[in-house]
Write a protein that holds these residues in place. Structure first.
Motif, PDB file in Angstrom:
ATOM      1  N   UNK A 122     -29.026 -31.337  26.512  1.00 43.69           N
ATOM      2  CA  UNK A 122     -28.451 -31.335  27.845  1.00 43.69           C
ATOM      3  C   UNK A 122     -28.458 -32.737  28.452  1.00 43.69           C
ATOM      4  N   UNK A 123     -28.032 -32.827  29.709  1.00 43.94           N
ATOM      5  CA  UNK A 123     -27.959 -34.131  30.361  1.00 43.94           C
ATOM      6  C   UNK A 123     -28.572 -34.076  31.756  1.00 43.94           C
ATOM      7  N   UNK A 124     -28.772 -35.216  32.375  1.00 46.77           N
ATOM      8  CA  UNK A 124     -28.481 -36.544  31.827  1.00 46.77           C
ATOM      9  C   UNK A 124     -29.514 -36.947  30.774  1.00 46.77           C
ATOM     10  N   UNK A 125     -29.083 -37.799  29.846  1.00 54.44           N
ATOM     11  CA  UNK A 125     -30.012 -38.279  28.837  1.00 54.44           C
ATOM     12  C   UNK A 125     -29.607 -39.652  28.349  1.00 54.44           C
ATOM     13  N   UNK A 126     -30.557 -40.308  27.686  1.00 52.53           N
ATOM     14  CA  UNK A 126     -30.329 -41.597  27.053  1.00 52.53           C
ATOM     15  C   UNK A 126     -30.682 -41.446  25.580  1.00 52.53           C
ATOM     16  N   UNK A 127     -29.823 -41.988  24.727  1.00 49.04           N
ATOM     17  CA  UNK A 127     -30.061 -41.952  23.283  1.00 49.04           C
ATOM     18  C   UNK A 127     -30.212 -43.387  22.789  1.00 49.04           C
ATOM     19  N   UNK A 128     -31.275 -43.622  22.033  1.00 48.78           N
ATOM     20  CA  UNK A 128     -31.509 -44.946  21.455  1.00 48.78           C
ATOM     21  C   UNK A 128     -31.453 -44.806  19.938  1.00 48.78           C
ATOM     22  N   UNK A 233     -44.461 -46.089  20.325  1.00 52.46           N
ATOM     23  CA  UNK A 233     -45.150 -46.983  21.261  1.00 52.46           C
ATOM     24  C   UNK A 233     -44.459 -47.046  22.625  1.00 52.46           C
ATOM     25  N   UNK A 234     -43.259 -46.478  22.719  1.00 50.23           N
ATOM     26  CA  UNK A 234     -42.494 -46.536  23.969  1.00 50.23           C
ATOM     27  C   UNK A 234     -43.094 -45.604  25.015  1.00 50.23           C
ATOM     28  N   UNK A 235     -43.076 -46.042  26.271  1.00 40.94           N
ATOM     29  CA  UNK A 235     -43.583 -45.191  27.349  1.00 40.94           C
ATOM     30  C   UNK A 235     -42.498 -44.273  27.904  1.00 40.94           C
ATOM     31  N   UNK A 236     -41.259 -44.437  27.447  1.00 46.18           N
ATOM     32  CA  UNK A 236     -40.159 -43.624  27.958  1.00 46.18           C
ATOM     33  C   UNK A 236     -39.587 -42.641  26.932  1.00 46.18           C
ATOM     34  N   UNK A 237     -39.502 -43.039  25.672  1.00 45.24           N
ATOM     35  CA  UNK A 237     -38.917 -42.151  24.656  1.00 45.24           C
ATOM     36  C   UNK A 237     -39.823 -40.946  24.455  1.00 45.24           C
ATOM     37  N   UNK A 238     -39.257 -39.744  24.602  1.00 39.81           N
ATOM     38  CA  UNK A 238     -40.076 -38.537  24.471  1.00 39.81           C
ATOM     39  C   UNK A 238     -39.606 -37.588  23.370  1.00 39.81           C
TER      40      UNK A 238
END
Length: 257
Positions: A122-128, A233-238
């Motif tokens: 679903x959204x909103x989301x960010x993809x790395x 190690x990222x504090x945002x990527x879940x």
């Protein structure tokens, strides 16, 4: 069976789905000089090793960011699987509105990831996507592709450092125990790994700020070959979803078959 193929600058990732379930997935080096026959024989060998019959492939879908290989792999599909492949590009139904100045400029892999990310989370989301380049994609709460960021990948930076600095050795891309290195190898590893963690988190932070009108971005997904190295190690990527692109190809295939 559905054969899905994602062609990147460094690796070709491909897999087979049956009734929506991923049976197998593989990763091979991208080699622009290989012919359609060489790829066909390689795919056949991999299939036979796992007890799969190429004749059981009902359809093929391909996304590629390496234009010279599109003709090669399309020819392989026709000759070795007897299928005209669906190629992700202009004219393909993705179900996603691309809000880019020129939608044709968006790489096929980024669109495929966005389709899969929105369908699954679903959204909103960010993809790395941690590939040859690190790409960041912003998807709205309605499922629109808003845009993103492109940065050099960690492997590119590592190779540039090794080739341009005469006294620095080539190192394995792995996470050292401490940020402060006690030797040259650990110091380089620390700079690469933790340096990219900082790059990734800063860009995500700025993207989240710019996406405030979409609501809080709670889902940030990492994919690609180096996803685990940096994302842990990222504090945002879940979420880490290394096969996001293959799922996206399956979804796009179902919207076009």
């Amino acid at each position: 069976m559905l054969l899905v193929i994602d062609v990147g600058n460094t690796h070709i990732v491909f897999g087979v789905f049956e009734e929506g379930k991923l049976l197998y997935d593989w990763r091979i080096a991208t080699a622009k000089e290989r012919t359609s026959d060489e790829y066909g024989l390689l795919f056949e060998q991999i299939f036979k090793y796992h007890g799969l019959c190429p004749k059981n492939v009902g359809d093929v879908i391909i996304s590629s960011v390496v234009p010279p290989l599109m003709h090669t792999l399309s020819s392989m599909s026709r000759k070795y699987f007897d299928k005209e492949p669906i190629v992700v590009g202009p004219g393909i139904k993705t179900g996603m509105n691309i809000k880019y100045d020129n939608p044709r400029e968006v790489g096929a892999d980024r669109i495929v990831n966005a389709v899969a990310g929105y369908e699954k989370y679903g959204g909103p989301l960010i993809i790395v996507d941690f590939g040859t380049a690190i790409t960041f994609c912003a998807i709205s709460k309605e499922g629109d592709y808003l845009g993103g960021v492109i940065a050099p990948g960690i492997k590119i930076s590592s190779e540039a450092l090794f080739s341009r600095a005469a006294k620095l050795p080539k190192v394995e891309l792995s996470k050292p125990d401490m940020v402060i290195g006690k030797n040259t190898v650990n110091s380089i590893q620390s700079g690469l790994v933790y340096g990219y963690v900082g790059l990734v988190d800063f860009i995500i932070e700025k993207m989240k700020e710019e996406m405030k009108e979409e609501g809080e971005v709670k889902t940030i997904v990492a994919t690609g070959g180096f996803a685990s190295l940096i994302a842990t190690e990222s504090k945002y990527i879940n979420k880490i979803d290394k096969l996001l692109t293959l799922d996206g190809l399956r979804i796009i295939y179902n919207r076009n078959k």
